[in-house]
Write a protein that holds these residues in place. Structure first.
Motif, mmCIF file in Angstrom:
data_model
loop_
_atom_site.group_PDB
_atom_site.id
_atom_site.type_symbol
_atom_site.label_atom_id
_atom_site.label_comp_id
_atom_site.label_asym_id
_atom_site.label_seq_id
_atom_site.Cartn_x
_atom_site.Cartn_y
_atom_site.Cartn_z
ATOM 1 N N TYR A 31 -11.650 2.893 -2.879
ATOM 2 C CA TYR A 31 -10.718 2.582 -1.608
ATOM 3 C C TYR A 31 -11.473 2.829 -0.197
ATOM 4 O O TYR A 31 -12.133 3.828 -0.256
ATOM 5 C CB TYR A 31 -9.532 3.549 -1.638
ATOM 6 C CG TYR A 31 -8.524 3.404 -2.760
ATOM 7 C CD1 TYR A 31 -8.630 3.311 -3.940
ATOM 8 C CD2 TYR A 31 -7.128 3.063 -2.294
ATOM 9 C CE1 TYR A 31 -7.711 2.952 -5.038
ATOM 10 C CE2 TYR A 31 -6.243 2.486 -3.283
ATOM 11 C CZ TYR A 31 -6.556 2.667 -4.561
ATOM 12 O OH TYR A 31 -5.556 2.425 -5.504
ATOM 13 N N TYR A 33 -10.692 2.255 4.107
ATOM 14 C CA TYR A 33 -9.893 1.878 5.041
ATOM 15 C C TYR A 33 -10.439 1.696 6.639
ATOM 16 O O TYR A 33 -11.472 2.378 6.716
ATOM 17 C CB TYR A 33 -8.915 3.159 5.134
ATOM 18 C CG TYR A 33 -8.196 3.874 3.854
ATOM 19 C CD1 TYR A 33 -9.178 4.471 2.928
ATOM 20 C CD2 TYR A 33 -7.200 3.293 3.353
ATOM 21 C CE1 TYR A 33 -8.868 5.119 2.109
ATOM 22 C CE2 TYR A 33 -6.787 4.036 2.301
ATOM 23 C CZ TYR A 33 -7.386 4.781 1.479
ATOM 24 O OH TYR A 33 -6.991 5.160 0.491
ATOM 25 N N TYR A 48 -6.872 -2.280 4.443
ATOM 26 C CA TYR A 48 -7.524 -1.367 3.705
ATOM 27 C C TYR A 48 -7.761 -2.015 2.472
ATOM 28 O O TYR A 48 -7.519 -3.244 2.189
ATOM 29 C CB TYR A 48 -6.523 -0.295 3.029
ATOM 30 C CG TYR A 48 -5.301 -0.539 2.498
ATOM 31 C CD1 TYR A 48 -4.194 -1.317 3.048
ATOM 32 C CD2 TYR A 48 -5.273 -0.468 0.985
ATOM 33 C CE1 TYR A 48 -3.147 -1.745 2.422
ATOM 34 C CE2 TYR A 48 -4.023 -0.746 0.345
ATOM 35 C CZ TYR A 48 -2.965 -1.321 1.250
ATOM 36 O OH TYR A 48 -1.968 -1.836 0.448
ATOM 37 N N LYS A 57 -3.405 -5.801 4.432
ATOM 38 C CA LYS A 57 -3.048 -5.379 5.918
ATOM 39 C C LYS A 57 -2.327 -4.133 5.957
ATOM 40 O O LYS A 57 -1.693 -3.411 5.091
ATOM 41 C CB LYS A 57 -2.020 -6.462 6.384
ATOM 42 C CG LYS A 57 -2.628 -7.894 6.750
ATOM 43 C CD LYS A 57 -1.536 -8.674 7.145
ATOM 44 C CE LYS A 57 -2.021 -10.380 7.290
ATOM 45 N NZ LYS A 57 -1.211 -11.194 7.682
ATOM 46 N N LYS B 99 -2.305 4.310 0.669
ATOM 47 C CA LYS B 99 -2.117 4.448 1.990
ATOM 48 C C LYS B 99 -1.687 5.591 2.494
ATOM 49 O O LYS B 99 -0.784 6.337 1.869
ATOM 50 C CB LYS B 99 -1.347 3.372 2.406
ATOM 51 C CG LYS B 99 -1.980 2.010 2.153
ATOM 52 C CD LYS B 99 -0.947 0.832 2.917
ATOM 53 C CE LYS B 99 0.237 0.575 2.527
ATOM 54 N NZ LYS B 99 1.022 -0.359 3.103
#
Lengths: 113, 112
Positions: A31, A33, A48, A57, B99
């Motif tokens: 991952y 970002y 990301y 987005k 996230k």
């Protein structure tokens, strides 16, 4: 390990110019970002990626583009720079999703005049 | 969209005084992380809380996660000048997205 590296550290752009902010991590994290941080504000997620070839987005993607051709690199492209894009940009990476901490790069301070 | 609010925005304390920052989410979180950013630096991970009602300690820092998993706090006992910086909470919304939604941060100044 160098961790997360970002270049350049500082940049001044004229309105309408374009540039690419580079981000590389050597931790084999899936991952990655991109955040922007405006003075006195928290971090806003721009884009990301959950792995090579996959991007999505975040909260504030307008005016930016990304690509993820390798696990290590996640460049952020600014097209037609505007004064509203003056900010500090941080790249971060994590091994996987929610239960893993994010490691941040040192940041790029961008001024658009 | 989902928001994470953090208060206060700024706090000035005398060295040795205690300090607390509070974090509130508009919706339930899967987990919450705390980061510290020194002046001119980048955010650095401090801790993660996952369970409802969880309390964790790191030396003079105590972190709590609310029972409803919508709020959290960071308490520093007997502040030192090395505690200066901005403390951010960051929540993960439900779903395995990876996230984080960051609060605005609390900037702590410590007078020696």
């Amino acid at each position: 390990n160098a961790g997360v590296t970002q270049t350049p550290k500082f940049r001044i752009l004229k309105i309408g110019q374009s540039m690419t902010l580079q981000c590389t991590q050597d931790m084999n994290h899936n991952y990655m970002y991109w955040y922007r941080q405006d003075p006195g504000m928290g971090l806003k997620l721009i884009y990301y990626s959950v792995g090579a070839g996959i991007t999505d987005k975040g909260e504030v993607p307008n005016g930016y583009n990304v690509s993820r051709s390798t696990t290590e690199d996640f460049p952020l492209r600014l097209e037609l720079a505007a004064p509203s894009q003056t900010s500090v940009y941080f790249c971060a990476s994590s091994y996987s999703a929610q239960l893993y901490e994010q490691y941040f790069g040192p940041g790029t301070r961008l001024t658009v005049t | 969209g989902q928001q994470v609010m953090q208060i206060p925005q700024y706090q000035h304390v005398q060295e040795g005084e205690d300090f607390t920052t509070y974090c509130n989410s508009s919706t339930t979180l899967s987990n919450i992380q705390w980061y510290k950013q020194r002046p001119g630096g980048h955010p650095v991970f401090l801790i993660q809380l996952v369970k409802s009602g969880e309390v964790k300690k790191q030396k003079r820092l105590t972190f709590q996660f609310g029972e409803a998993k919508k709020n959290s706090s960071l308490h520093i006992t007997a502040t030192q000048t090395t505690d200066v910086g901005t403390y951010f909470c960051a929540g993960s919304p439900p779903g395995n997205t990876g996230k984080l939604i960051f609060g605005q941060g609390t900037t702590l100044q410590v007078k020696p």
